[in-house]
Design an enzyme around this catalytic site. Structure first.
Site: not given
Length: 241
Positions: A67-69
């Site tokens: 999804q995101d870091p």
């Protein structure tokens, strides 16, 4: 294409038009503004495109989409689910290791550094490539999603069959860009502790991926991780975006 963009050449050729789009100009401006206001952005600028650097387009055999870091200190380094050597393995990756053990009998690694997968052709891509320190999902809706849509489309257009592992509803949105008649799309709940017991455990995606690759005359992925991972090689300067 702006010659100052630092990106692996095969990806640079495929994604050049994206960097000429207005949304990338807006994204660059947003990231610069964030830093000028004293907000810390993860991963470091030189690692925004680390997943692409380590896995050239023509070598992609598997795509794992995050999804995101990670938004904690010292965690994110440009590969989804992966953390730097010496950083505690996050819960979602612990669950990935549990599934690997159940599926292929591979003992959990003592670290969370997945670079060896990337170097074999596993594209460890987040849908959003940056995040503000301590604020999960803070850079969603700023343009990265459109860029990574283009990444998935570029992989889809390759002649070589690819396995797409899409875990969770967020990642599964990208399935719309994949031709299932040529590629294998594997879906399951996210490996987060909140959802892993709802179908991620027991999905056997790792063995299914290797069976598909072998059936197409391609080498399987060695999902075992080195006992002592090398230190990540840092890129000397950040990309101009």
């Amino acid at each position: 294409m702006d010659s100052t963009i630092r990106l692996e050449e095969s990806w640079k050729a495929a994604l050049g038009p994206e960097f000429r789009n207005g949304y990338m100009t807006e994204l660059k401006r947003f990231l610069l503004d964030e830093k000028q206001q004293g907000r810390q952005v993860f991963p470091r600028g030189g690692e925004y495109f680390r997943a692409l650097d380590l896995t050239p387009l023509d070598r992609v055999r598997v795509v794992i989409l995050g999804q995101d870091p990670y938004h904690g200190d010292g965690q994110a380094h440009g590969l989804c689910f992966s953390v730097r050597p010496g950083v505690r393995t996050p819960p979602s990756l612990v669950n990935i290791y549990k599934e690997l053990k159940e599926d292929l009998g591979i003992d959990p690694a003592r670290h969370g550094f997945l670079e060896s997968w990337a170097r074999q052709g596993v594209l460890l891509l987040n849908s959003v490539l940056t995040v503000e320190r301590g604020r999960a999902a803070s850079h969603q809706g700023r343009g990265w999603e459109r860029f990574t849509d283009a990444v998935i489309r570029a992989v889809n257009e390759q002649a070589q069959p690819v396995v797409f592992m899409l875990w969770g509803s967020y990642a599964q949105r990208k399935a719309a860009f994949v031709d299932r008649s040529r590629h294998l799309v594997l879906t399951a709940p996210h490996p987060s502790p909140l959802s892993a017991h709802s179908g991620f455990f027991g999905c056997r995606h790792f063995s299914k991926a290797n069976a598909f690759l072998t059936s197409k005359g391609l080498d399987p992925i060695d999902w075992r991780l080195p006992e002592d991972p090398p230190l990540a090689v840092e890129r000397p300067t950040p990309p101009n975006c």
